[in-house]
Scaffold this active site. Structure first.
Site, PDB file in Angstrom:
ATOM      1  N   CYS A   4       0.846  -1.194   0.000  1.00  0.00           N
ATOM      2  CA  CYS A   4       0.000   0.000   0.000  1.00  0.00           C
ATOM      3  C   CYS A   4       0.886   1.250   0.000  1.00  0.00           C
ATOM      4  CB  CYS A   4      -0.972  -0.032   1.173  1.00  0.00           C
ATOM      5  SG  CYS A   4      -0.352   0.677   2.698  1.00  0.00           S
ATOM      6  N   CYS A   7       2.836   1.821   3.178  1.00  0.00           N
ATOM      7  CA  CYS A   7       3.923   0.825   3.300  1.00  0.00           C
ATOM      8  C   CYS A   7       5.094   1.248   2.419  1.00  0.00           C
ATOM      9  CB  CYS A   7       3.437  -0.559   2.888  1.00  0.00           C
ATOM     10  SG  CYS A   7       2.468  -1.422   4.144  1.00  0.00           S
ATOM     11  N   ASP A  30       2.362  15.706   5.574  1.00  0.00           N
ATOM     12  CA  ASP A  30       1.253  15.396   4.670  1.00  0.00           C
ATOM     13  C   ASP A  30       1.447  16.142   3.346  1.00  0.00           C
ATOM     14  OD1 ASP A  30      -1.905  14.282   5.225  1.00  0.00           O
ATOM     15  OD2 ASP A  30      -1.563  15.530   3.459  1.00  0.00           O
ATOM     16  N   HIS A  46       1.934  -2.912   8.467  1.00  0.00           N
ATOM     17  CA  HIS A  46       0.656  -2.630   7.811  1.00  0.00           C
ATOM     18  C   HIS A  46      -0.523  -3.079   8.672  1.00  0.00           C
ATOM     19  CE1 HIS A  46      -2.152  -1.780   4.585  1.00  0.00           C
ATOM     20  NE2 HIS A  46      -2.786  -2.877   4.985  1.00  0.00           N
ATOM     21  N   ASN A  85      -8.944   8.999  11.058  1.00  0.00           N
ATOM     22  CA  ASN A  85     -10.159   8.770  10.273  1.00  0.00           C
ATOM     23  C   ASN A  85     -10.302   7.269  10.025  1.00  0.00           C
ATOM     24  OD1 ASN A  85     -10.551  11.583   9.975  1.00  0.00           O
ATOM     25  ND2 ASN A  85      -9.123  11.636   8.260  1.00  0.00           N
ATOM     26  N   THR A  93      -8.996   7.744   3.515  1.00  0.00           N
ATOM     27  CA  THR A  93      -8.715   7.550   2.080  1.00  0.00           C
ATOM     28  C   THR A  93      -7.521   6.628   1.844  1.00  0.00           C
ATOM     29  OG1 THR A  93      -7.320   9.540   1.972  1.00  0.00           O
ATOM     30  CG2 THR A  93      -9.666   9.812   1.453  1.00  0.00           C
ATOM     31  N   HIS A  96      -4.056   2.359   5.496  1.00  0.00           N
ATOM     32  CA  HIS A  96      -2.935   1.968   6.363  1.00  0.00           C
ATOM     33  C   HIS A  96      -3.076   2.893   7.563  1.00  0.00           C
ATOM     34  CE1 HIS A  96       1.586   0.837   6.822  1.00  0.00           C
ATOM     35  NE2 HIS A  96       1.274   1.595   7.882  1.00  0.00           N
ATOM     36  N   HIS A  98      -3.239   5.452  10.315  1.00  0.00           N
ATOM     37  CA  HIS A  98      -2.428   6.660  10.490  1.00  0.00           C
ATOM     38  C   HIS A  98      -3.151   7.669  11.350  1.00  0.00           C
ATOM     39  CE1 HIS A  98      -4.894   7.195   6.860  1.00  0.00           C
ATOM     40  NE2 HIS A  98      -4.931   8.483   7.167  1.00  0.00           N
TER      41      HIS A  98
HETATM   42  P1  5GP Z   1      -6.928  10.029   5.358  1.00  0.00           P
HETATM   43  O1  5GP Z   1      -7.851  10.824   4.480  1.00  0.00           O
HETATM   44  O2  5GP Z   1      -6.871   8.576   4.919  1.00  0.00           O
HETATM   45  O3  5GP Z   1      -7.207  10.170   6.821  1.00  0.00           O
HETATM   46  O4  5GP Z   1      -5.495  10.662   5.187  1.00  0.00           O
HETATM   47  C1  5GP Z   1      -4.601  10.329   4.189  1.00  0.00           C
HETATM   48  C2  5GP Z   1      -3.633  11.479   4.094  1.00  0.00           C
HETATM   49  O5  5GP Z   1      -2.521  11.066   3.340  1.00  0.00           O
HETATM   50  C3  5GP Z   1      -4.204  12.721   3.400  1.00  0.00           C
HETATM   51  O6  5GP Z   1      -4.148  13.823   4.290  1.00  0.00           O
HETATM   52  C4  5GP Z   1      -3.310  12.897   2.183  1.00  0.00           C
HETATM   53  O7  5GP Z   1      -3.049  14.255   1.872  1.00  0.00           O
HETATM   54  C5  5GP Z   1      -2.062  12.141   2.576  1.00  0.00           C
HETATM   55  N1  5GP Z   1      -1.345  11.584   1.455  1.00  0.00           N
HETATM   56  C6  5GP Z   1      -1.878  10.881   0.424  1.00  0.00           C
HETATM   57  N2  5GP Z   1      -0.928  10.481  -0.428  1.00  0.00           N
HETATM   58  C7  5GP Z   1       0.248  10.946   0.085  1.00  0.00           C
HETATM   59  C8  5GP Z   1       1.614  10.846  -0.354  1.00  0.00           C
HETATM   60  O8  5GP Z   1       1.938  10.251  -1.385  1.00  0.00           O
HETATM   61  N3  5GP Z   1       2.553  11.446   0.417  1.00  0.00           N
HETATM   62  C9  5GP Z   1       2.226  12.119   1.558  1.00  0.00           C
HETATM   63  N4  5GP Z   1       3.222  12.683   2.234  1.00  0.00           N
HETATM   64  N5  5GP Z   1       0.964  12.219   2.003  1.00  0.00           N
HETATM   65  C10 5GP Z   1      -0.014  11.641   1.282  1.00  0.00           C
HETATM   66 ZN    ZN Z   2       0.410  -0.438   4.346  1.00  0.00          ZN
END
Ligand code: 5GP
Ligand code: ZN
Length: 112
Positions: A4, A7, A30, A46, A85, A93, A96, A98
């Site tokens: 993912c 990961c 982020d 993971h 979330n 989104t 994994h 976080h």
């Molecule tokens: P979620 O919406 O799942 O709680 O948060 C996922 C977060 O990962 C989002 O705030 C998004 O901006 C961040 N994110 C998504 N893809 C990447 C990436 O490739 N690199 C970094 N540094 N952050 C990412």
């Molecule tokens: Zn993962």
């Protein structure tokens, strides 16, 4: 096996701006920051969602890291927000586990 996104970040296959790392945890900026300070804290192992945590020691590892990160960023006195979330209604989104750590501005409550 294809890994993912987070990961791949944990493995350094995808570059990120790392702000904290230990043997179990990685924290990185982020890519789409929602505050002047916005880092994502992940277990290197993971785990897809909060529902999939089987060993609660992940929480102490994560929050120990968050304590160090917020101290290093000088956010502790002013304050900050930690967000996890989970699944669709939670707005997850990346599947994994976080924790977002946001700071550098005042946040409203309740969140949208
Ligand atoms: P979620 O919406 O799942 O709680 O948060 C996922 C977060 O990962 C989002 O705030 C998004 O901006 C961040 N994110 C998504 N893809 C990447 C990436 O490739 N690199 C970094 N540094 N952050 C990412
Ligand atoms: Zn993962």
């Amino acid at each position: 096996m294809s890994l993912c996104l987070f990961c791949k970040i944990a493995n350094k296959e995808i570059v990120s701006r790392v702000v904290y790392e230990d043997d179990k945890i990685l924290a990185f900026e982020d890519i789409n920051p929602q505050a002047p300070f916005h880092v994502v804290v992940i277990p290197k192992q993971h785990i897809a969602t909060l529902n999939d945590v089987r060993n609660e020691s992940v929480y102490s590892d994560v929050f120990k890291a968050i304590g160090q990160i917020t101290k290093n960023a000088n956010l502790q006195e002013r304050g900050y927000r930690v967000v996890a979330n989970c699944n669709g209604d939670g707005g997850q989104t990346v599947f994994h586990l976080h924790f977002h750590v946001l700071g550098g501005r005042a946040f409203r409550w309740p969140p949208g």
